[in-house]
Design a protein around this motif. Sequence first.
Motif, mmCIF file in Angstrom:
data_model
loop_
_atom_site.group_PDB
_atom_site.id
_atom_site.type_symbol
_atom_site.label_atom_id
_atom_site.label_comp_id
_atom_site.label_asym_id
_atom_site.label_seq_id
_atom_site.Cartn_x
_atom_site.Cartn_y
_atom_site.Cartn_z
ATOM 1 N N TYR A 50 -69.307 71.338 51.351
ATOM 2 C CA TYR A 50 -68.027 70.740 50.967
ATOM 3 C C TYR A 50 -67.973 69.290 51.438
ATOM 4 O O TYR A 50 -68.569 68.938 52.448
ATOM 5 C CB TYR A 50 -66.852 71.480 51.623
ATOM 6 N N ILE A 51 -67.256 68.474 50.702
ATOM 7 C CA ILE A 51 -66.917 67.122 51.143
ATOM 8 C C ILE A 51 -65.446 67.157 51.537
ATOM 9 O O ILE A 51 -64.602 67.625 50.768
ATOM 10 C CB ILE A 51 -67.130 66.083 50.032
ATOM 11 N N VAL A 52 -65.145 66.676 52.730
ATOM 12 C CA VAL A 52 -63.769 66.637 53.217
ATOM 13 C C VAL A 52 -63.350 65.176 53.312
ATOM 14 O O VAL A 52 -63.980 64.385 54.015
ATOM 15 C CB VAL A 52 -63.652 67.317 54.602
ATOM 16 N N ILE A 72 -60.302 68.707 49.961
ATOM 17 C CA ILE A 72 -61.608 69.329 50.226
ATOM 18 C C ILE A 72 -62.211 69.660 48.867
ATOM 19 O O ILE A 72 -61.568 70.311 48.052
ATOM 20 C CB ILE A 72 -61.466 70.615 51.078
ATOM 21 N N ASP A 73 -63.429 69.178 48.629
ATOM 22 C CA ASP A 73 -64.078 69.369 47.339
ATOM 23 C C ASP A 73 -65.400 70.102 47.541
ATOM 24 O O ASP A 73 -66.221 69.699 48.375
ATOM 25 C CB ASP A 73 -64.325 67.990 46.692
ATOM 26 N N ARG A 74 -65.615 71.169 46.795
ATOM 27 C CA ARG A 74 -66.859 71.919 46.887
ATOM 28 C C ARG A 74 -67.966 71.131 46.192
ATOM 29 O O ARG A 74 -67.819 70.674 45.071
ATOM 30 C CB ARG A 74 -66.699 73.289 46.228
ATOM 31 N N VAL A 75 -69.090 70.950 46.887
ATOM 32 C CA VAL A 75 -70.225 70.221 46.333
ATOM 33 C C VAL A 75 -71.179 71.187 45.637
ATOM 34 O O VAL A 75 -71.663 70.919 44.547
ATOM 35 C CB VAL A 75 -70.972 69.432 47.437
ATOM 36 N N THR A 76 -71.472 72.313 46.282
ATOM 37 C CA THR A 76 -72.392 73.290 45.709
ATOM 38 C C THR A 76 -71.643 74.582 45.390
ATOM 39 O O THR A 76 -70.600 74.873 45.976
ATOM 40 C CB THR A 76 -73.549 73.601 46.671
ATOM 41 N N ALA A 77 -72.178 75.351 44.475
ATOM 42 C CA ALA A 77 -71.530 76.599 44.081
ATOM 43 C C ALA A 77 -71.557 77.639 45.171
ATOM 44 O O ALA A 77 -72.342 77.640 46.052
ATOM 45 C CB ALA A 77 -72.219 77.141 42.838
#
Length: 67
Positions: A4-6, A62-67
């Motif tokens: 995740y990118i925060v 908060i954005d999910r980078v990988t599944a």
Amino acid sequence: MTEYIVKLGFWLRAYDSITIEANSDTAAIEAAKVAAKRAMESASQPEHIDTDDRREGIIAYIDRVTA
């Protein structure tokens, strides 16, 4: 494990100076309030931003980078 990118937002202290003229201490306080409001609404760069000490912060997203 998911990555995740925060994104964080911090409050920093900023300082500026304004010169005012007034006939009394009471008038100076009132003029300072008006000048401070104008400065806070301004988008111009303040004289100094204290980047050494971060104040309160928030998690903007908060954005999910990988599944």
